[in-house]
Design a protein around this motif. Structure first.
Motif, PDB file in Angstrom:
ATOM      1  N   PRO A 265       9.455   8.410  11.973  1.00  0.00           N
ATOM      2  CA  PRO A 265      10.213   7.985  10.997  1.00  0.00           C
ATOM      3  C   PRO A 265       9.453   7.199   9.793  1.00  0.00           C
ATOM      4  CG  PRO A 265       9.925   6.270  12.760  1.00  0.00           C
ATOM      5  CD  PRO A 265       9.165   7.549  13.252  1.00  0.00           C
ATOM      6  N   PRO A 266      10.024   6.916   8.485  1.00  0.00           N
ATOM      7  CA  PRO A 266       9.190   6.708   7.577  1.00  0.00           C
ATOM      8  C   PRO A 266       8.600   5.255   7.985  1.00  0.00           C
ATOM      9  CG  PRO A 266      11.326   7.380   7.014  1.00  0.00           C
ATOM     10  CD  PRO A 266      11.319   7.403   8.203  1.00  0.00           C
ATOM     11  N   LEU A 267       7.558   4.595   7.781  1.00  0.00           N
ATOM     12  CA  LEU A 267       6.712   3.608   7.950  1.00  0.00           C
ATOM     13  C   LEU A 267       6.522   2.795   6.792  1.00  0.00           C
ATOM     14  CD1 LEU A 267       4.267   4.953  10.963  1.00  0.00           C
ATOM     15  CD2 LEU A 267       6.379   4.075  11.009  1.00  0.00           C
ATOM     16  N   ALA A 268       6.588   1.528   6.863  1.00  0.00           N
ATOM     17  CA  ALA A 268       6.087   0.607   5.917  1.00  0.00           C
ATOM     18  C   ALA A 268       4.638   0.545   6.064  1.00  0.00           C
ATOM     19  CB  ALA A 268       6.756  -0.842   6.195  1.00  0.00           C
ATOM     20  N   PRO A 269       4.121   0.230   4.853  1.00  0.00           N
ATOM     21  CA  PRO A 269       2.501   0.180   4.864  1.00  0.00           C
ATOM     22  C   PRO A 269       2.090  -0.841   5.888  1.00  0.00           C
ATOM     23  CG  PRO A 269       3.315   0.037   2.466  1.00  0.00           C
ATOM     24  CD  PRO A 269       4.436   0.008   3.481  1.00  0.00           C
ATOM     25  N   THR A 270       1.058  -0.588   6.446  1.00  0.00           N
ATOM     26  CA  THR A 270       0.297  -1.414   7.549  1.00  0.00           C
ATOM     27  C   THR A 270      -0.676  -2.184   7.073  1.00  0.00           C
ATOM     28  OG1 THR A 270      -1.284   0.368   8.351  1.00  0.00           O
ATOM     29  CG2 THR A 270       0.841   0.332   9.337  1.00  0.00           C
ATOM     30  N   MET A 271      -1.270  -3.036   7.770  1.00  0.00           N
ATOM     31  CA  MET A 271      -2.409  -3.822   7.392  1.00  0.00           C
ATOM     32  C   MET A 271      -3.658  -2.972   7.099  1.00  0.00           C
ATOM     33  SD  MET A 271      -2.019  -7.258   6.679  1.00  0.00           S
ATOM     34  CE  MET A 271      -3.740  -7.776   6.941  1.00  0.00           C
ATOM     35  N   ARG A 272      -3.640  -1.916   7.822  1.00  0.00           N
ATOM     36  CA  ARG A 272      -4.665  -1.033   7.683  1.00  0.00           C
ATOM     37  C   ARG A 272      -4.592  -0.397   6.251  1.00  0.00           C
ATOM     38  NH1 ARG A 272      -8.091   2.608  10.653  1.00  0.00           N
ATOM     39  NH2 ARG A 272      -7.117   2.156  12.514  1.00  0.00           N
ATOM     40  N   ASP A 273      -3.188  -0.119   5.802  1.00  0.00           N
ATOM     41  CA  ASP A 273      -3.163   0.618   4.610  1.00  0.00           C
ATOM     42  C   ASP A 273      -3.555  -0.321   3.381  1.00  0.00           C
ATOM     43  OD1 ASP A 273      -2.527   3.039   5.639  1.00  0.00           O
ATOM     44  OD2 ASP A 273      -0.244   2.235   5.876  1.00  0.00           O
TER      45      ASP A 273
END
Length: 417
Positions: A265-273
């Motif tokens: 599913p569409p994911l929000a930006p992570t801390m990695r990003d």
């Protein structure tokens, strides 16, 4: 860099201003430093941009500073450059820096070695006579999901290293300082963590776990040492404050957790990003989001074992990557100065808070988390009290609340018909 000031350094006089109490104390020995008088600060790690700015403010205030220098960081020319500039500044003939070189002491110390922590505390007492504020501020961030950190022996070692850095090294300093603080019958232990002590963060599970461990340890410690007039305060800025001023370690990503993974599913930006986007703004710190196992630039200059570790990561899609963020000085000022001022205001205070959240955004986030916890407790309060053998006020309140809800629903139903 064994030390930065004279071993015979003693208290110096500070010209009082119209807005601050006089610092003209005859001696630091055998007396309790009040909040506005010179205090002796012991920093467990002193090379981050936040700590450099804190040290400068403490010296300007007239305080004494013992700055612990992790060997693998002080030997990194880029990481230690700002600290070396500060020492040059302290030794200069500038009028506004007079006496600074006598009020700072640098000590090479690896917090993971208990013996070195004890020796550093002893040296601090020998030089300045006491320790008023112990600031536990060592930090680094391991970025990776639970699965990514379980993929290879090398990534599993990152879990151990995260706890060594955030938890065990700071516990070693606390244990080393306690006998001295007890003998003084006063002292203040400041623990710089983040709002990660309240809120879990995707891609930072081990950081969150180590932070919670340290905060839980300090919560218990506070009760034990209160009779000795030793205070404990946990200071929690936003996660970005610590992450962008210390080493960031990226575990190799797994395709299943990528935002563009097939079927996900569409994911929000992570801390990695988010952290990668900051690092990639500077070509010198840019990281490869899909690192190759053969990329030599992924080696950590601080760890001689990484060649072997990175060989183990080939199956995980790339090497472990290590970076120290490099932001413009003005950006660091804007990022950390709110936290720096909070530390100077709280450190050594006669009645400090047990916890202090720095910044509006962090306070709102924690309030929302506590609100959620309270709502869930109320939703399941009957299940909580169902195991009670004896009737209690909480059980009676829960039953009254449940009856009230039922009556309200019934009235609404009658009105509807």
């Amino acid at each position: 860099m064994a030390d930065t000031g004279s071993a015979e350094a003693g208290p110096t006089r500070h010209t009082p201003s119209t807005t601050a109490a006089s610092f003209q104390a005859p001696s630091l020995m055998g007396r309790t430093a009040t909040h506005n008088s010179p205090r002796t600060w012991f920093l467990t790690s002193s090379l981050s941009p936040l700590c450099i700015r804190l040290i400068r403010l403490l010296l300007a205030h007239g305080d004494h500073v013992v700055a612990c220098l992790p060997p693998h960081e002080i030997e990194d020319d880029e990481r230690s450059a700002e600290f070396r500039e500060l020492i040059t500044e302290c030794r200069s003939s500038r009028k506004d820096r007079e006496g600074w070189k006598d009020r700072i002491r640098g000590i090479r110390c690896d917090g993971r070695a208990m013996g070195q922590c004890g020796a550093a505390i002893a040296e601090a007492v020998q030089v300045f006579g006491r320790v008023d504020v112990l600031l536990c501020c060592k930090f680094e961030a391991v970025i990776g999901t639970v699965e990514e950190l379980s993929a290879t022996p090398a990534t599993r070692n990152l879990v151990r290293d995260q706890f060594e850095t955030i938890f065990f090294s700071q516990v070693n300093f606390i244990k080393a300082a306690l006998p001295q603080l007890r003998s003084q019958h006063t002292g203040h232990i400041l623990v710089l963590t983040s709002i990660g002590g309240h809120i879990g963060t995707p891609c930072m599970p081990m950081y969150t776990a180590a932070t919670w461990a340290l905060e839980g340890y300090c919560d218990s410690l506070a009760y034990e040492i209160a009779p000795f007039n030793i205070k404990v305060t946990i200071v929690q800025p936003n996660k970005e404050i610590q992450s962008l001023t210390n080493k960031i370690i990226f575990a190799p990503p797994l395709p299943a957790y990528a935002a563009d993974a097939e079927g996900s599913p569409p994911l929000a930006p992570t801390m990695r990003d988010m952290l990668a986007s900051v690092l990639n703004a500077n070509p010198d710190t840019a990281i490869d989001q899909h690192p190759s196992p053969a990329d030599p630039e992924s080696d950590d200059p601080d760890d001689d074992e990484n060649d072997d570790q990175n060989d183990d990561c080939e199956g995980a899609g790339g090497q472990i990557q290590y970076r120290y963020p490099r932001l413009p000085a003005a950006a660091y000022d804007k990022l950390v100065m709110e936290t720096v001022h909070a530390l100077t205001a709280i450190g050594g205070h006669e009645n400090p808070p047990a916890r202090h959240i720095v910044g509006f955004e962090g306070a709102v986030a924690v309030k929302e988390k506590l609100k959620t916890v309270t709502e869930e407790l109320e939703d399941f309060v009957e299940a909580s009290v169902a195991v009670d053998i004896f009737d209690s006020e909480l059980m009676a309140e829960a039953r009254r609340g449940r009856r009230g809800e039922g009556e309200g629903e019934g009235e609404g139903g009658r009105e509807g018909f």
